[in-house]
Write an enzyme that holds these catalytic residues in place. Structure first.
Site, PDB file in Angstrom:
ATOM      1  N   GLU A   1      22.217  14.274 -21.167  1.00 30.72           N
ATOM      2  CA  GLU A   1      21.550  13.068 -21.106  1.00 30.72           C
ATOM      3  C   GLU A   1      22.373  11.806 -20.753  1.00 30.72           C
ATOM      4  OE1 GLU A   1      18.316  12.791 -23.521  1.00 30.72           O
ATOM      5  OE2 GLU A   1      17.491  14.732 -23.187  1.00 30.72           O
TER       6      GLU A   1
ATOM      7  N   LYS B   1       5.649  14.879 -23.152  1.00 30.94           N
ATOM      8  CA  LYS B   1       6.603  15.311 -22.205  1.00 30.94           C
ATOM      9  C   LYS B   1       5.552  16.196 -21.473  1.00 30.94           C
ATOM     10  CE  LYS B   1      10.843  16.078 -24.753  1.00 30.94           C
ATOM     11  NZ  LYS B   1      11.514  17.078 -25.891  1.00 30.94           N
TER      12      LYS B   1
HETATM   13  P1  PGA Z   1      15.147  18.698 -24.581  1.00 33.68           P
HETATM   14  O1  PGA Z   1      15.643  17.528 -25.357  1.00 33.68           O
HETATM   15  O2  PGA Z   1      14.536  18.123 -23.266  1.00 33.68           O
HETATM   16  O3  PGA Z   1      16.364  19.473 -24.330  1.00 33.68           O
HETATM   17  O4  PGA Z   1      14.055  19.338 -25.276  1.00 33.68           O
HETATM   18  C1  PGA Z   1      14.672  16.237 -25.398  1.00 33.68           C
HETATM   19  C2  PGA Z   1      14.356  16.115 -26.866  1.00 33.68           C
HETATM   20  O5  PGA Z   1      14.572  16.732 -27.746  1.00 33.68           O
HETATM   21  O6  PGA Z   1      13.742  14.886 -27.013  1.00 33.68           O
HETATM   22 ZN    ZN Z   2      13.262  15.724 -29.295  1.00 33.06          ZN
END
Ligand code: PGA
Ligand code: ZN
Length: 426
Positions: A210, A339
């Site tokens: 990220e 998400k």
């Molecule tokens: P991931 O990480 O997209 O690998 O799940 C993002 C998060 O955990 O917030």
């Molecule tokens: Zn997370």
């Protein structure tokens, strides 16, 4: 949300690549002469209750391809959504769920559901000649705002080859008066932390999934302390100008009823106690996934960090309204990560925000570690009035695409900035 402005005329699924170079599902939806395209992001530390991300196996892309899956479902998905009102996320959700039947979309996959439902939203906005965020106003009963950012500074866990146990040490620019100032402060904190690491002899050119700094710290404590020092090095006041947030991503450290912590195996109370100690030592305002997804004992202990601290659930709630409501009943947290690809459709993500805000919980719209160059996540945060957004670092184009969209909206849309008031308290 204006409905009835355009029925879906066609839907095409195709294989694209995400920011890790992994294949993912893209959808292009047509309404008359307008169209919308969306790519599904993908997690590395995915929770086990998320909508499923189905890959092909076999030899293409080391088994990570999705082209065969797309070929298998393409015609059925197309038939299910043609004629559906693209401006109505619940109608699109209904069509996809009627086709699949499984809560985690085990047949078509959460990647297909995400790409199709987001593409429908974007196509509808294009057909109506409005920005995507405008089409969401009213969907959550919250006024549109520019969100408070939560920005990754140091990475570990599944995003940086496990060099420290916790996944992210982030900064939260609580004292900034605008979104532009907030991002500038976070950029300065990243540079300040990088200088601190360089002086300690770490290589700082290598970055994590990220965009965070990824140094082989001796401990999680050292990583948090480095970010606090980076805030001061940036000429900002730790705590009042810029606070710290953690994504512990504890599900990744949990096996057989115990946590892995600094090479040892410890119980839930010991694991949560370490978080409590961090909170005494550092200016922490938000703790994400401080216990594993199904560790009820750990979450009950985390509840005690409220009301001063934002107790944020990611893998615990997987953007599911039902799971958020269960968390509210238990009184174990006060914020939920949103998400869309965990939920599998846009409508379900909107419902999760509504469930959270009904109990006064905060919502943090979030990218995944495997992201795309698209900007709709920024519009989702703005249009739903979620109040907070988490996208990763201030570098890597799949991250800056979202920040740049928000910087543009701040310049042009006359929207208020949510600021620190968006953090959960209670
Ligand atoms: P991931 O990480 O997209 O690998 O799940 C993002 C998060 O955990 O917030
Ligand atoms: Zn997370």
């Amino acid at each position: 949300m204006t409905r009835g402005a355009g029925l879906i005329a066609d839907c095409h699924l195709w294989q694209a690549l995400d920011s890790r170079g992994d294949p993912t599902v893209a959808a292009t939806i047509e309404i008359g002469s307008a169209s919308g395209t969306a790519l599904a992001p993908a997690g590395a530390s995915a929770g086990s209750h998320e909508a499923l991300f189905l890959r092909d196996g076999g030899s293409a892309y080391g088994g990570r391809a999705v082209a065969d899956h797309i070929a298998r479902v393409q015609e059925r998905v197309r038939a299910a959504v043609i004629g559906v009102d693209a401006a109505d996320p619940w109608a699109v959700d209904g069509a996809l769920r009627a086709l699949d039947g499984d809560d985690r979309l085990a047949d078509i996959g959460g990647h297909v559901g995400t790409a199709v439902s987001i593409a429908a939203w974007l196509a509808a906005a294009s057909a109506q000649g409005v920005a995507p965020w405008q089409l969401l106003v009213g969907a959550t009963a919250r006024p549109p705002t520019l969100p408070l950012p939560m920005v990754n500074i140091v990475s570990g866990g599944a995003h940086a080859a496990g060099i420290i146990d916790i996944q992210d040490v982030l900064c939260v620019p609580v004292g900034a008066g605008s979104f532009a100032e907030a991002i500038e402060w976070c950029s300065r904190v990243r540079a300040g932390t990088r200088a601190v690491l360089a002086e300690a002899g770490f290589a700082t050119a290598l970055i994590a999934d990220e965009g965070g700094l990824a140094a082989p710290f001796a401990s999680d404590d050292d990583a948090i302390a480095a970010v606090v020092e980076g805030i001061a090095r940036a000429g900002l006041q730790p705590g009042s100008d810029v606070a710290v947030a953690l994504d512990v991503a504890a599900t990744e450290c949990f096996a057989g009823g115990q946590y892995r912590m600094a090479g040892q195996r410890v119980s839930s109370p010991e694991f949560v106690d370490r978080i409590r100690q961090w909170r005494q030592r550092y200016p922490l305002v938000s703790i994400e996934d401080g216990a594993a997804e199904d560790d009820d004992e750990g979450w009950a202990l985390l509840a005690e960090l409220r009301p001063e601290t934002q107790v944020l659930g990611d893998d615990r709630y997987v953007t599911s309204p039902q799971r958020v409501l269960r968390g509210i009943e238990r009184g174990e947290a006060n914020a939920v990560l949103i998400k869309p690809n965990q939920a599998g459709t846009l409508a379900r993500a909107l419902d999760a925000i509504v469930a959270a805000s009904g109990a006064g919980w905060a919502s943090v719209v979030s990218a995944r570690s495997g992201e795309t160059e698209e900007t709709w996540l920024a519009d989702l945060a703005v249009g739903t009035g979620a109040g907070q957004i988490k996208v990763g670092s201030t570098m890597r184009s799949e991250r800056t695409a979202k920040w740049n969209r928000l910087l543009w909206l701040e310049q042009t849309a006359g929207l208020p900035y949510a600021g620190r008031a968006a953090l959960a308290r209670g």
